[in-house]
Design a protein around this motif. Structure first.
Motif, PDB file in Angstrom:
ATOM      1  N   MET A  96     -10.471 -14.554  72.904  1.00 30.16           N
ATOM      2  CA  MET A  96      -9.308 -14.931  72.110  1.00 30.16           C
ATOM      3  C   MET A  96      -9.071 -16.429  72.266  1.00 30.16           C
ATOM      4  N   THR A  97      -8.895 -17.115  71.159  1.00 27.93           N
ATOM      5  CA  THR A  97      -8.576 -18.534  71.166  1.00 27.93           C
ATOM      6  C   THR A  97      -7.117 -18.694  70.784  1.00 27.93           C
ATOM      7  N   ARG A  98      -6.390 -19.468  71.585  1.00 25.73           N
ATOM      8  CA  ARG A  98      -4.959 -19.679  71.379  1.00 25.73           C
ATOM      9  C   ARG A  98      -4.719 -21.154  71.052  1.00 25.73           C
ATOM     10  N   ILE A  99      -4.192 -21.406  69.842  1.00 23.63           N
ATOM     11  CA  ILE A  99      -4.023 -22.766  69.337  1.00 23.63           C
ATOM     12  C   ILE A  99      -2.545 -23.032  69.086  1.00 23.63           C
ATOM     13  N   LEU A 100      -2.066 -24.183  69.573  1.00 23.75           N
ATOM     14  CA  LEU A 100      -0.680 -24.592  69.378  1.00 23.75           C
ATOM     15  C   LEU A 100      -0.648 -25.922  68.639  1.00 23.75           C
ATOM     16  N   PHE A 101       0.125 -25.981  67.557  1.00 21.11           N
ATOM     17  CA  PHE A 101       0.347 -27.205  66.796  1.00 21.11           C
ATOM     18  C   PHE A 101       1.692 -27.792  67.213  1.00 21.11           C
ATOM     19  N   VAL A 102       1.737 -29.116  67.418  1.00 22.03           N
ATOM     20  CA  VAL A 102       2.949 -29.755  67.921  1.00 22.03           C
ATOM     21  C   VAL A 102       3.288 -31.006  67.101  1.00 22.03           C
ATOM     22  N   CYS A 103       4.582 -31.106  66.737  1.00 24.72           N
ATOM     23  CA  CYS A 103       5.113 -32.331  66.142  1.00 24.72           C
ATOM     24  C   CYS A 103       6.432 -32.656  66.833  1.00 24.72           C
ATOM     25  N   LEU A 104       7.264 -33.469  66.226  1.00 22.97           N
ATOM     26  CA  LEU A 104       8.504 -33.890  66.877  1.00 22.97           C
ATOM     27  C   LEU A 104       9.560 -32.780  66.893  1.00 22.97           C
ATOM     28  N   GLY A 105       9.974 -32.304  65.721  1.00 21.75           N
ATOM     29  CA  GLY A 105      11.076 -31.351  65.667  1.00 21.75           C
ATOM     30  C   GLY A 105      10.685 -29.923  65.357  1.00 21.75           C
ATOM     31  N   ASN A 106       9.416 -29.696  65.031  1.00 24.65           N
ATOM     32  CA  ASN A 106       8.899 -28.365  64.689  1.00 24.65           C
ATOM     33  C   ASN A 106       9.592 -27.794  63.450  1.00 24.65           C
ATOM     34  N   ILE A 107       9.883 -28.694  62.476  1.00 20.66           N
ATOM     35  CA  ILE A 107      10.438 -28.211  61.211  1.00 20.66           C
ATOM     36  C   ILE A 107       9.630 -28.671  59.997  1.00 20.66           C
TER      37      ILE A 107
END
Length: 150
Positions: free
Chosen positions: A1-12
């Protein structure tokens, strides 16, 4: 299983767009073994849905972000994900400042996976108002990321 997280400033805007678009591309590619999520480095919007103009632009292109809710990135995410993809260098700096000692979870700029752009950062459409540019860049990087996972 590969777990990927995308991140920005406010998550909107950027990271939920990446989560929604990449999830659809992964589904279309038959990559059902992935866990995909998004988060923001700031807590301002925690629990809120993606920014409505961003949702509208995504909806017009066939992506539904309405089920998503913002949350803040935490040090625990280094344990819970195999790959953290950030939208810009400032996000990378903020994420790296929370890295636990001796943890090697990769953190990369998401646009490293986009072949057709000279940009390194996904511009924030909350400020630029160019929601279509964000979608275009996220689609390009999603295609590259899918290919790398192939």
């Amino acid at each position: 299983m590969t777990r990927i997280l995308f991140v920005c400033l406010g998550n909107i805007c950027r990271s939920p767009t990446a989560e929604g678009i990449f999830t659809q591309h992964a589904k279309d590619a038959g990559l059902s073994h992935l866990t995909i999520d998004s988060a923001g480095t700031a807590s301002w919007h925690s629990g809120k849905p993606p920014y409505e103009p961003m949702q509208d632009a995504c909806r017009a292109r066939g992506y539904d972000l309405s089920p998503l809710r913002a949350r803040q990135f935490t040090a625990q995410d280094f344990y819970d994900f195999d790959l953290v993809l950030v939208m810009d260098q400032s996000n990378m700096d903020d994420v790296e400042s929370l890295r636990p000692n001796n943890l090697n979870t990769p953190v990369q700029l998401f646009l490293e996976y986009a072949n057709n752009t000279e940009l390194t950062d996904v511009p924030d459409p909350y400020y630029t108002r160019d929601f279509d540019q964000t979608i275009d860049l996220v689609e390009m990087a999603s295609v590259g990321l899918i290919a790398s996972l192939g």
